[in-house]
Write an enzyme that holds these catalytic residues in place. Structure first.
Site, PDB file in Angstrom:
ATOM      1  N   ASN A  39       8.497  18.882   9.048  1.00 49.51           N
ATOM      2  CA  ASN A  39       7.191  19.527   9.147  1.00 49.51           C
ATOM      3  C   ASN A  39       6.113  18.476   9.348  1.00 49.51           C
ATOM      4  O   ASN A  39       6.198  17.344   8.843  1.00 49.51           O
ATOM      5  CB  ASN A  39       6.898  20.457   7.964  1.00 49.51           C
ATOM      6  CG  ASN A  39       7.031  19.827   6.596  1.00 49.51           C
ATOM      7  OD1 ASN A  39       7.755  18.854   6.412  1.00 49.51           O
ATOM      8  ND2 ASN A  39       6.345  20.387   5.610  1.00 49.51           N
ATOM      9  N   GLU A  41       2.122  18.398   9.039  1.00 51.76           N
ATOM     10  CA  GLU A  41       0.892  19.090   8.656  1.00 51.76           C
ATOM     11  C   GLU A  41      -0.324  18.417   9.292  1.00 51.76           C
ATOM     12  O   GLU A  41      -0.216  17.335   9.889  1.00 51.76           O
ATOM     13  CB  GLU A  41       0.789  19.137   7.120  1.00 51.76           C
ATOM     14  CG  GLU A  41       1.928  19.964   6.517  1.00 51.76           C
ATOM     15  CD  GLU A  41       1.848  20.112   5.009  1.00 51.76           C
ATOM     16  OE1 GLU A  41       1.031  19.434   4.357  1.00 51.76           O
ATOM     17  OE2 GLU A  41       2.631  20.937   4.471  1.00 51.76           O
ATOM     18  N   CYS A  50       6.018  23.694  11.399  1.00 55.13           N
ATOM     19  CA  CYS A  50       7.229  23.728  10.582  1.00 55.13           C
ATOM     20  C   CYS A  50       8.301  22.773  11.117  1.00 55.13           C
ATOM     21  O   CYS A  50       8.333  22.459  12.313  1.00 55.13           O
ATOM     22  CB  CYS A  50       7.806  25.138  10.553  1.00 55.13           C
ATOM     23  SG  CYS A  50       6.869  26.337   9.587  1.00 55.13           S
ATOM     24  N   GLU A  52      11.437  23.417  11.566  1.00 53.07           N
ATOM     25  CA  GLU A  52      12.300  24.065  12.559  1.00 53.07           C
ATOM     26  C   GLU A  52      11.667  23.996  13.945  1.00 53.07           C
ATOM     27  O   GLU A  52      12.366  23.789  14.951  1.00 53.07           O
ATOM     28  CB  GLU A  52      12.538  25.529  12.182  1.00 53.07           C
ATOM     29  CG  GLU A  52      13.235  25.738  10.843  1.00 53.07           C
ATOM     30  CD  GLU A  52      12.259  25.922   9.688  1.00 53.07           C
ATOM     31  OE1 GLU A  52      11.236  25.208   9.646  1.00 53.07           O
ATOM     32  OE2 GLU A  52      12.533  26.770   8.827  1.00 53.07           O
ATOM     33  N   CYS A  86      10.586  30.497   7.691  1.00 55.68           N
ATOM     34  CA  CYS A  86       9.490  31.473   7.731  1.00 55.68           C
ATOM     35  C   CYS A  86       9.733  32.463   8.873  1.00 55.68           C
ATOM     36  O   CYS A  86      10.586  32.241   9.744  1.00 55.68           O
ATOM     37  CB  CYS A  86       8.153  30.762   7.893  1.00 55.68           C
ATOM     38  SG  CYS A  86       7.833  30.162   9.567  1.00 55.68           S
ATOM     39  N   CYS A  89       9.540  31.022  12.382  1.00 52.11           N
ATOM     40  CA  CYS A  89      10.670  30.147  12.741  1.00 52.11           C
ATOM     41  C   CYS A  89      11.948  30.943  12.951  1.00 52.11           C
ATOM     42  O   CYS A  89      12.788  30.555  13.763  1.00 52.11           O
ATOM     43  CB  CYS A  89      10.843  29.053  11.705  1.00 52.11           C
ATOM     44  SG  CYS A  89       9.555  27.782  11.874  1.00 52.11           S
TER      45      CYS A  89
HETATM   46  N1  THU Z   1       7.604  24.964   6.238  1.00 56.27           N
HETATM   47  C1  THU Z   1       8.580  24.597   7.132  1.00 56.27           C
HETATM   48  O1  THU Z   1       8.620  23.457   7.608  1.00 56.27           O
HETATM   49  N2  THU Z   1       9.510  25.525   7.465  1.00 56.27           N
HETATM   50  C2  THU Z   1       9.535  26.810   7.014  1.00 56.27           C
HETATM   51  O2  THU Z   1      10.376  27.593   7.437  1.00 56.27           O
HETATM   52  C3  THU Z   1       8.589  27.235   5.969  1.00 56.27           C
HETATM   53  C4  THU Z   1       7.530  26.270   5.623  1.00 56.27           C
HETATM   54  C5  THU Z   1       6.557  23.983   5.915  1.00 56.27           C
HETATM   55  C6  THU Z   1       5.203  24.334   6.434  1.00 56.27           C
HETATM   56  C7  THU Z   1       4.298  23.571   5.504  1.00 56.27           C
HETATM   57  O3  THU Z   1       4.152  22.249   6.004  1.00 56.27           O
HETATM   58  C8  THU Z   1       5.077  23.526   4.199  1.00 56.27           C
HETATM   59  O4  THU Z   1       6.419  23.870   4.525  1.00 56.27           O
HETATM   60  C9  THU Z   1       4.557  24.480   3.135  1.00 56.27           C
HETATM   61  O5  THU Z   1       4.437  25.764   3.635  1.00 56.27           O
END
Ligand code: THU
Length: 132
Positions: A39, A41, A50, A52, A86, A89
């Site tokens: 991920n 940010e 994310c 994925e 999520c 994804c």
């Molecule tokens: N996140 C992912 O990388 N993948 C997911 O399927 C769910 C959430 C990340 C996004 C964000 O940077 C952190 O997790 C908290 O939500």
């Protein structure tokens, strides 16, 4: 498992200073290659990406077009906190996978479980709905 190790290594490189929730994802492609992502940010929060999505972008850029299986590593080792993908994804994975495609989710210590894409995204909309 090689896929878990690749996802865990990518997780270590996550850029997650805001949520502090590091995630790594690794894909086994149709040709047997493993591609990973984390991920990423952003200070402008909605621009975060994310793990994925990063892994899928890396997969496509490397010339691969099929997800055979995918591992996602989320919470801290021993936490049992699993990063089930999520909703967005799940749909991103759907583009390159079918209902039987395994999705393995782990904490950073390797505790986890497996689902199929069909379990996580039933009655999905995919390329076949458009005739592709
Ligand atoms: N996140 C992912 O990388 N993948 C997911 O399927 C769910 C959430 C990340 C996004 C964000 O940077 C952190 O997790 C908290 O939500």
């Amino acid at each position: 498992m090689d896929l878990f190790e690749a996802a865990r290594a990518a997780r270590d490189r996550a850029h997650a200073p805001y949520s502090r929730f590091k995630v790594g994802a690794a894909i086994r492609t149709g040709s047997g290659a493993i591609v990973a992502g984390c991920n990423v940010e952003n200070a402008a929060y909605p621009q975060g990406q994310c793990a994925e999505a990063t892994a899928i972008g890396t997969m496509v850029a490397a010339g691969h077009g099929r997800i055979v299986e995918i591992a996602v590593v989320g919470g801290e080792a021993g936490s049992g906190i699993l990063c089930t993908p999520c909703g967005g994804c799940r749909q991103r994975i759907r583009e390159f996978a079918g209902p039987d495609t395994p999705i393995h989710v782990f904490d950073a210590g390797g505790t986890g479980r497996s689902f199929t894409l069909g379990e996580l995204l039933p009655f999905s909309f995919g390329p076949d709905n458009l005739g592709f």
